[in-house]
Scaffold this active site. Structure first.
Site: not given
Length: 496
Positions: A39, A42, A115-116, A118, A248, A301, A363-364
């Site tokens: 993803g 990775g 891995v995800n 969520p 962070a 994130c 999103f950006k």
């Protein structure tokens, strides 16, 4: 070389990996790495490792054949400036993409788990706690197919003490194998991922503070040391590393919510949020980064990690700490909702049946990622008011837009009849704006600044309302053209 010396140190982790050693010798690779998950983290991370370490074989694994096929094509499944060039330089030489998990896990000396994780949608901690099911499944797969000792590196953003769960799964294998689990969180930002990985501010590696753990840490250090100055590679215990990643992201999101809260104050007091930000930036203790007022933060994130931090604090009885960090998310929700309400109220308190142009859905800028994008929340509010949206984004597909809208509506227990008809993806920005009553800029794409706004103004219904959710346009110039302009955190006297 560093890698050679530390490959020798790794020998006791791979003492019974005769076949892997023979294969590595035949291919002239000093070390073999595989990564579970192809993803946003990775894929780019492994590509950069391969680019800087030609003697290391890097294989990125995924269960999705479609995802792997994408990485093996000329149309990568994610967009990041500079990533295409890195992949083209290394793919087929020492960078490979595959669905053959069993083979590559067994051959690898070091295995990254990327891995995800969520946010849980059901059960205990739903809406806040991270679901580490995929991490556990990855650990179980490693324990199942490995025939030699391995170093396993936690790359996914995970709750504190996840490494403990991964270790327990691995150590309960029935083959007498030994594993060392490290935490190596990513600090890359989408849109600048390649630069962030090539020139990281820091690389953080956490591990057990015993001889085996320290040796595993040094093995991973030696890989990054191929291109990262040693003083920028920080080593800690496992738990400090896991906490540092969550904190962070929480601190960065806190700065965004802080300046966004002040943007509301500025609008109410005729102050200018840009001037306030500028005054803050000259204070060395504060600095200028992450102080751009906007419609709100998004991405995979920030919100997920803060909510995870909130849940962890609540679980440990630290309610006041949980409440503090939860307010960062609440302020972000407020900012998105405030922007939507402003659009409706400025446009005579109704947008029903009106065409609204939306510039930007990612999103950006410089990414095609739409996860938790602020644009989806603003679009949701406008759709609920029965506006007809025409969206233009240079990198986001209609499929991605509809999937994210479906998710946003679902988690907010909202429905929009005929979503497919009410949300239209335009072929270019000028088509999106033609005949529109209002125009909202929701992503800070650089190209938006170059558009012919005189042409756009002539094509729009009058009065032509423009809402700059990223404060990237020349508002005075737009007003001279004839737009009614609303910009976040600007004096009310200038906002219309």
């Amino acid at each position: 070389s560093h890698t050679t010396s530390h490959t020798r140190k790794l020998s006791h982790f791979a003492s019974n990996s005769h076949s892997a050693t023979m294969a590595a010798a035949a291919e002239d690779f000093e070390l073999k790495i595989c990564c579970l998950g192809a993803g946003y983290v990775g894929g780019p991370t492994m590509a950069i490792i391969a680019d800087n370490c030609p003697k290391i074989k890097v294989t990125v694994l995924d269960l999705s054949q479609k995802q792997v096929d994408g990485w093996n094509s000329d149309n990568l499944p994610i967009y990041e400036p500079g990533l295409d060039e890195v992949v083209q330089r290394t793919r087929g030489k020492n960078l490979f993409f595959s669905t053959d998990l069993d083979k590559e896990i067994d051959l690898a000396d070091i295995i990254f788990i990327s891995v995800n994780t969520p946010t849980k949608q059901h059960g205990i901690g739903a809406g806040r706690a991270a679901n580490i099911k995929n991490c556990e499944l990855a650990a179980r797969k490693i324990a199942e197919v490995a025939s030699s000792n391995k170093i396993v590196v936690e790359k996914s953003t995970v709750p504190v003490r996840t490494a403990d769960a991964v270790s327990r799964v691995l150590l309960n294998n029935d083959k007498g194998l030994k594993f060392q689990v490290l935490s190596n969180p990513e600090f890359l930002a989408e849109g600048t991922a390649v630069d962030d990985l090539q020139k990281p501010g820091r690389v953080l590696i956490g591990g057990m503070q015993n001889p085996e753990g320290l040796q595993a840490i040094e093995t991973l250090v030696s890989i990054y040391a191929h291109w990262v100055p040693r003083e920028r590679i920080l080593t800690t215990n496992l738990w400090s590393s896991e906490v540092s990643k969550l904190v962070a992201n929480a601190f960065l999101a806190q700065r965004v919510s802080s300046i966004n809260s002040i943007s509301a104050l500025c609008e109410a007091t005729d102050a200018d949020v840009y001037e306030v930000k500028n005054a803050l930036s000259f204070d060395d203790r504060i600095g200028p980064k992450f102080l751009n007022a906007s419609v709100g933060f998004g991405g995979s994130c920030f919100q997920k990690d803060i909510l995870n931090l909130v849940y962890i604090c609540e679980s440990l009885g630290l309610q006041e700490v949980a409440d503090y960090w939860n307010q960062v998310v609440m302020m972000n929700e407020y900012q998105k909702r405030r922007f939507s309400k402003t659009m409706v109220s400025r446009m005579f308190n109704t947008v029903t049946g009106k065409k609204i142009a939306i510039l930007g859905f990612a999103f950006k800028k410089d990414t095609g990622d739409v996860r938790e994008t602020a644009s989806a929340f603003v679009c949701r509010d406008l759709l609920e008011e029965q506006a007809v949206l025409h969206i233009w984004d240079p990198k986001v597909t209609r499929e991605s837009m509809l999937l994210e809208m479906d998710y946003t509506l679902k988690v907010n227990h909202s429905t929009v009849p005929e979503l497919d008809r009410m949300l239209i993806t335009s072929s270019d920005p000028y088509a999106a704006c033609e005949g529109a009553h209002g125009l909202a800029v929701l992503t800070e794409w650089d190209e938006f600044k170059t558009y012919d706004f005189e042409q756009i103004y002539r094509s729009m219904a009058k009065p032509a309302f423009l809402f700059d959710g990223r404060n990237i346009l020349d508002h005075d110039a737009l007003r001279k053209i004839g737009f009614d302009v609303y910009a976040i955190g600007k004096p009310t006297s200038k906002n219309f």
